[in-house]
Design a protein around this motif. Structure first.
Motif, short mmCIF file in Angstrom:
data_model
loop_
_atom_site.label_atom_id
_atom_site.label_comp_id
_atom_site.label_asym_id
_atom_site.label_seq_id
_atom_site.Cartn_x
_atom_site.Cartn_y
_atom_site.Cartn_z
N ILE A 148 0.86 -1.18 0.00
CA ILE A 148 0.00 0.00 0.00
C ILE A 148 0.90 1.23 0.00
O ILE A 148 2.00 1.20 0.54
CB ILE A 148 -0.95 0.01 1.22
N PRO A 166 -3.16 -0.48 -3.68
CA PRO A 166 -3.99 0.33 -2.77
C PRO A 166 -3.27 1.60 -2.34
O PRO A 166 -2.04 1.64 -2.29
CB PRO A 166 -4.22 -0.60 -1.58
N GLN A 190 -8.20 3.67 -0.51
CA GLN A 190 -8.76 3.23 0.76
C GLN A 190 -9.27 4.37 1.62
O GLN A 190 -10.35 4.29 2.19
CB GLN A 190 -7.67 2.46 1.53
N LYS A 212 -14.96 8.54 2.36
CA LYS A 212 -13.56 8.12 2.20
C LYS A 212 -12.58 9.09 2.88
O LYS A 212 -11.38 8.89 2.81
CB LYS A 212 -13.20 8.00 0.72
N TYR A 417 -8.63 2.07 8.81
CA TYR A 417 -9.51 2.39 7.68
C TYR A 417 -9.14 1.61 6.41
O TYR A 417 -9.76 1.79 5.37
CB TYR A 417 -9.44 3.89 7.38
N VAL A 418 -8.13 0.76 6.52
CA VAL A 418 -7.66 -0.02 5.38
C VAL A 418 -8.12 -1.47 5.52
O VAL A 418 -8.04 -2.05 6.61
CB VAL A 418 -6.12 0.01 5.29
N LYS A 419 -8.62 -2.05 4.44
CA LYS A 419 -9.06 -3.44 4.48
C LYS A 419 -7.91 -4.35 4.87
O LYS A 419 -6.76 -4.12 4.48
CB LYS A 419 -9.60 -3.86 3.11
#
Length: 428
Positions: A148, A166, A190, A212, A417-419
């Motif tokens: 990321i 990401p 993200q 977001k 907040y990130v998958k």
């Protein structure tokens, strides 16, 4: 030297080279959290680079493989080696470590910026950092190492998403430019993070989906928590002559930051010495001249101080000054130095501006006053001097309160907040 000795030295050199290549290869094979800035580093006094270095360092300190990418310090000649192997993650230099007080877990990579003698517009465009990053550095060299990315550079974020990586976008200032709908709607974006509610609103107006965007304050480096009684005593001995109290300002030497206002305050409070830490040589010279013109004998301009010197100065003060003028910047300025101030445990006098008033309820700020008013600021400092006597150990309620704003805590909140599937894997 014997032939055997020479062979041993050659063997060791070959082994060290092989180990270095293996380290670099292993770093590239890892999937990193990457913070990118399109700036040369290090640069003393640049607040946005303090933010960049500590954002990456905070993530590394949580145990994630983290990499800070920036442009190389010196433009390089356009040669085959630089073109074929431009991406070399490695341990940060001593200069970088000392300036930003990095803790040793972060890796860095400096991207070469070709220096051309050619006048060809086509060649210059092809070798411009923007073009190199989007068309060459990212898709070929950075992408394999990225799990990321995180950047204040929109073009870099856009390049990452187009390459299937990401991204976290950081945005701190008002801009009129509309965001590309294809990028902001892409699930790979993200989260977009800012430090002020007013900037969040302008981001929404410019096309970023509200769901977001999150607001997270900047952080502070834990070095400011370390007590420096000897360093503090040295600063007081150096700065205080006939004055009774020490007032310290640490930050940019700019009029809208309230520096000129603080000089007017110094004219009123002649029993206090005012020390200013920050600014480049040109700014320091200009303000020294202004102090002479105002016939101020109780001010000192120290210039930029490293993170190893600044904590002792903040702890040496009787009061820390946080002035700021009203105007557009007062609605989004990041309270970066406020957290450094709080970590010192020294009483603070702050201006009531939009980006700071939320801290009024925490009771960690000793005094508040209206902006653009040196008389109000002077009265407030005097009141705090009388109410909050200096404590060499600092005021514990301030130190306890600021712990939540460490760079590590900010990094952890950001990752929430990130998958899960898009986060880097913790190092063992």
């Amino acid at each position: 030297m014997s032939k055997v000795g020479i062979m041993v030295q050659v063997g060791r050199a070959s082994e060290e080279t092989a180990n270095s290549k293996t380290l670099s290869t292993n770093l590239i094979m890892l999937k990193h959290y990457i913070f990118f800035t399109r700036n040369v580093m290090p640069q003393p006094g640049a607040a946005h680079l303090v933010h960049a270095a500590n954002s990456a360092d905070g993530m590394a300190n949580l145990g994630y493989p983290s990499l800070l990418i920036h442009l190389s310090k010196e433009p390089s000649a356009l040669n085959l080696t630089n073109l074929l192997r431009p991406f070399q993650p490695q341990a940060p230099s001593e200069e970088l470590i000392n300036l930003y007080n990095l803790r040793g877990k972060l890796k860095v990579a400096a991207l070469p910026t070709p220096k051309l003698k050619s006048t060809s517009k086509l060649l210059k465009k092809a070798t411009h950092p923007s073009t190199l990053i989007a068309k060459y550095y990212f898709p070929i060299h950075i992408r394999p190492a990225a799990q990321i990315v995180h950047s204040r550079d929109w073009n870099f974020v856009e390049s990452a998403i187009k390459c299937g990586v990401p991204a976290i976008y950081e945005h701190h200032h008002h801009e009129e430019k509309q965001f590309d709908p294809e990028i902001v709607q892409n699930p790979l974006l993200q989260v977009a993070v800012t430090v002020a509610d007013s900037v969040r609103e302008s981001m929404i107006q410019n096309g970023l989906p509200a769901d977001k965007i999150v607001k997270l304050h900047s952080g502070f480096n834990s070095v400011f928590l370390n007590r420096q009684p000897e360093q503090a005593a040295t600063w007081r001995k150096q700065l205080l002559t006939n004055e009774q109290y020490l007032v310290v300002y640490a930050g940019a030497l700019l009029p809208f930051k309230g520096v000129d206002l603080l000089l007017d305050v110094a004219q009123q409070l002649t029993h206090a010495h005012f020390a200013f830490a920050g600014g480049d040589e040109t700014q320091v010279t200009a303000y020294k001249q202004l102090a002479i013109e105002k016939q101020l004998r109780n001010v000192t301009f120290l210039g930029h101080l490293s993170h190893t010197s600044l904590p002792g100065l903040l702890q040496a003060a009787d009061v820390l000054a946080h002035p700021h003028c009203s105007g557009p910047a007062s609605t989004f300025t990041s309270p970066l130095k406020l957290f450094d101030y709080l970590a010192s445990g020294t009483p603070i006098v702050a201006t009531e501006i939009t980006s700071l008033v939320e801290f009024k309820s925490c009771n960690a700020i000793a005094g508040w006053c209206e902006p653009d008013n040196p008389d109000s600021f002077a009265r407030c400092i005097q009141q705090v001097l009388e109410t909050y006597p200096r404590k060499s150990e600092g005021y514990s309620h301030m130190i306890d309160y600021v712990q939540q704003f460490s760079w590590e805590n900010r990094a952890a909140k950001l990752l929430s907040y990130v998958k899960d599937s898009m986060r880097p894997v913790l190092l063992q």
